[in-house]
Structure formats: C-alpha cells, structure tokens
Design a protein around this motif. Structure first.
Motif, PDB file in Angstrom:
ATOM      1  N   ILE A 197       0.834  -1.199   0.000  1.00 55.74           N
ATOM      2  CA  ILE A 197       0.000   0.000   0.000  1.00 55.74           C
ATOM      3  C   ILE A 197       0.874   1.257   0.000  1.00 55.74           C
ATOM      4  O   ILE A 197       0.603   2.218  -0.724  1.00 55.74           O
ATOM      5  N   GLU A 198       1.938   1.235   0.800  1.00 50.22           N
ATOM      6  CA  GLU A 198       2.854   2.370   0.843  1.00 50.22           C
ATOM      7  C   GLU A 198       3.471   2.623  -0.535  1.00 50.22           C
ATOM      8  O   GLU A 198       3.525   3.768  -1.012  1.00 50.22           O
ATOM      9  N   GLN A 239       2.950   5.923  -3.241  1.00 52.44           N
ATOM     10  CA  GLN A 239       4.077   6.718  -3.720  1.00 52.44           C
ATOM     11  C   GLN A 239       4.238   6.649  -5.236  1.00 52.44           C
ATOM     12  O   GLN A 239       5.107   7.305  -5.811  1.00 52.44           O
ATOM     13  N   SER A 240       3.379   5.857  -5.885  1.00 52.10           N
ATOM     14  CA  SER A 240       3.440   5.715  -7.342  1.00 52.10           C
ATOM     15  C   SER A 240       2.362   6.580  -7.998  1.00 52.10           C
ATOM     16  O   SER A 240       1.616   7.282  -7.320  1.00 52.10           O
ATOM     17  N   ASP A 241       2.270   6.507  -9.327  1.00 55.46           N
ATOM     18  CA  ASP A 241       1.224   7.244 -10.039  1.00 55.46           C
ATOM     19  C   ASP A 241       0.077   6.328 -10.443  1.00 55.46           C
ATOM     20  O   ASP A 241      -0.752   6.688 -11.285  1.00 55.46           O
ATOM     21  N   ARG A 242       0.021   5.134  -9.866  1.00 53.01           N
ATOM     22  CA  ARG A 242      -1.080   4.223 -10.178  1.00 53.01           C
ATOM     23  C   ARG A 242      -2.365   4.703  -9.520  1.00 53.01           C
ATOM     24  O   ARG A 242      -2.340   5.414  -8.523  1.00 53.01           O
ATOM     25  N   ARG A 243      -3.505   4.289 -10.077  1.00 48.70           N
ATOM     26  CA  ARG A 243      -4.802   4.768  -9.599  1.00 48.70           C
ATOM     27  C   ARG A 243      -5.561   3.734  -8.766  1.00 48.70           C
ATOM     28  O   ARG A 243      -6.479   4.090  -8.035  1.00 48.70           O
ATOM     29  N   LEU A 244      -5.200   2.462  -8.898  1.00 45.43           N
ATOM     30  CA  LEU A 244      -5.997   1.424  -8.238  1.00 45.43           C
ATOM     31  C   LEU A 244      -5.105   0.312  -7.712  1.00 45.43           C
ATOM     32  O   LEU A 244      -4.202  -0.155  -8.407  1.00 45.43           O
ATOM     33  N   LEU A 245      -5.388  -0.119  -6.490  1.00 43.83           N
ATOM     34  CA  LEU A 245      -4.726  -1.286  -5.901  1.00 43.83           C
ATOM     35  C   LEU A 245      -5.794  -2.192  -5.313  1.00 43.83           C
ATOM     36  O   LEU A 245      -6.614  -1.734  -4.506  1.00 43.83           O
ATOM     37  N   ALA A 246      -5.819  -3.442  -5.727  1.00 45.78           N
ATOM     38  CA  ALA A 246      -6.738  -4.433  -5.158  1.00 45.78           C
ATOM     39  C   ALA A 246      -5.909  -5.452  -4.388  1.00 45.78           C
ATOM     40  O   ALA A 246      -4.919  -5.974  -4.903  1.00 45.78           O
TER      41      ALA A 246
END
Length: 332
Positions: free
Chosen positions: A31-32, A36-43
C-alpha cells in the motif's frame, strides 16, 4: 513499513496486544509503494487474522499528512465502522503521533429530526405498541441531553415506529425554513465533515450520493479505501433499485388522516371534506393490505415473479387508481 510493523517496530513496542505478522507488514508495504506511485488502483486480498485494518490505515494516514489530503474509508457494516472510530483510528493516531481530525458519517435516517422529535412531546407522549408513552418520554428527555442526535443512543430497535417517526428524512426536511435549521443534528455532522481528514462511512451512504442522487460525495477526498469490497456490489444495487413494501404503505397511510385545521380547510376548498378524505385513505389502506397479503401468499421468502400474476393485476390497478385520487386532492 518495517519501522512500524516489524518485530522491533513502533506498533509492537507501543500497542499492548500487537503481534508481528509478516503478511501484515508486506500488505502495508504494498500500500505504501502504491501511494508513492502514479497508479490509480490497488486491489488486495488477505485472509482473516492478517490485520488488514492497521495495514491499510498506517500508510493511508501518513499519506494524508504528507499530502494535506483526506482519506475516505468505506465499509459495509456499522460494527466495523464503530471499531474504526472508537478503537483503531484513535489508537493508531496516538501511537504514530499524528493529529488528524476524523469522524463517522452515517445515513441521514440515523439522526433525529428535532422538529419531529419535539412534536412527539407536544402531542402528549404518543403510545407506540402499547408502551403507554414510554418511548415518547424517553425521546423527549434524550433530545435535550444528546449532542449528536444519533438515534443509536436510544434503546429503540431499527424498526421501532417511534424511531421511524423522528428520523431525519429528505422527504420531510424543511431545509432553511425549519425553525431548528441551525441546531439540526444532520447539518452539524455535514458541517464537521469538511474538517475531517479521515472519514468513515458505509457503501450505502456513499452510493446514495453518487448513484441515488447523482451528486458528488459531500466532502472532497484524495484517497478512497474500500474495505470488504466484495459487498460493494450489493450496496450499489440496493441504492439504485426502487422498492416498496407493506410497512411503507402502512406508515404513510397512518399519518395521512391526521389533519390540522389549516389542512382540513384547504381540502374543503377543493371540495374534499376531511371526513371524506379520511374515508378514502382508510379504503386505500384496506386495498393495499389486500394486495400485499396476496403477494406474500404467492411469494415465499427469497422468491420472485418472472411475470406478474394476471389475477393480481386488477387489484393492483385498483390500488393505483385510489392512490391517484388521493394524490389528486393533495395536488389541488
């Protein structure tokens, strides 16, 4: 995240019942890195016992401070919401040394309407289900003591008729014309909302804005955390579908005949005396009860029609005609 979740980390040192879990640390690191990235979604998916809540909150709250932004946490149930608000968030803020205002936003119907609650006392402590006015007396006393107006403070069930009678509602809200507008409990929560940096709500509240009302969520946020995301679909469906049941009709029709002098006078002006109006409402109530009784007999729990039964169409049509007639009087 090793400094927080590791065997020698801050959480292990400062939280009495904290246990090091490798999977929890790895989830927090994922999650950290995502934040800190430019991604928009984390599942992410993790089994029970990993400690997902802390793994989500620690990097999220640190991100909120670093970016001067707001985190919106959505869950499916009140139990987890209260755990977040009364236990997890304050504990973590204390351990991490962070100062982030936070709060819980419930649906409007979870707060008392001051105008409607005062009416109960003014009407002489109404009897609800044979309680000899006890619920009315409890509400009147509580109304002067509560700071939040949260109906969960009352020892009334979710479906108690007294609770339904005093709950805030868009349909009955007078807005700026209400004499209690400035003291309104729901308005107070909405004013506080803009200052919170961690907002906890459930999926029904969120979708009631973005899908039900087609409006943005009432507070801007930079990060959205969806806990128990597998329950999101059901909440979205529940908000967008339109439904009615026998209790809705009964609750509405119970109120309709109680006319004050002004209302009775207005009905007479359109050639509908109050006693005739009350008879039409009673007739409509009988027809609606019959229709729903027939539906209940034909539909066991969990079942639905693929086609509406022809033998019910006449009764349903009669119900709508009688309903339209009453609405016609009120429209005039």
């Amino acid at each position: 995240m090793e400094d927080f979740f590791g065997p020698e980390g801050i959480l292990n040192a400062r939280l009495p019942n904290f246990e090091y879990r490798r999977q929890q640390r790895e989830l927090a690191e994922k999650i950290e890195n995502f934040l800190q990235s430019d991604r928009r979604l984390l599942a992410a998916e993790a089994p029970t016992g990993v400690g997902k809540t802390y793994a989500m909150l620690v990097p999220a709250m640190r991100w909120a401070v670093a970016n001067n932004s707001t985190v919106l946490v959505l869950t499916s149930g009140i139990t987890l919401q209260e755990q977040l608000i009364y236990k997890d968030i304050p504990a973590l803020l204390d351990v991490l040394g962070l100062d982030l205002p936070y709060g819980l936003l419930k649906g409007r119907g979870n707060y008392a309407c001051i105008r409607k609650a005062r009416e109960i006392g003014a009407e002489g402590f109404l009897d609800f289900g044979g309680d000899k006015g006890q619920a009315s007396r409890d509400i009147s006393g509580w109304l002067y003591a509560t700071e939040t107006g949260d109906l969960s403070e009352l020892s009334l069930g979710d479906t108690h008729p007294a609770r339904e009678r005093i709950a805030s509602s868009y349909l009955t809200c007078l807005g700026p014309y209400c004499p209690h507008h400035e003291r309104c409990f729901y308005n107070k929560v909405m004013r506080s909302l803009s200052h919170w940096r961690v907002i906890v709500a459930n999926y029904h509240v969120y979708f009631s804005y973005v899908l039900g009302q087609r409006k943005p969520f009432p507070a801007p946020f930079g990060l959205l955390i969806c806990d128990e995301a597998h329950k999101m679909e059901d909440a979205a469906r529940a908000v967008t579908q339109v439904g009615v049941d026998a209790r809705d009709w009964q609750r509405l029709l119970r109120r309709a005949p109680r006319l004050d002098k002004v209302e009775a006078s207005l009905l007479r002006s359109v050639d509908c005396p109050a006693d005739r109006f009350a008879e039409e409402v009673a007739d409509l109530s009988r027809v609606s009860e019959s229709v729903f009784d027939q539906l209940a007999a034909r539909l066991p729990d969990g079942k639905s029609f693929t086609a509406y039964p022809p033998e019910l169409k006449n009764d349903t049509a009669e119900l709508l005609v009688k309903c339209d007639r009453i609405i016609g009087h009120l429209d005039e």
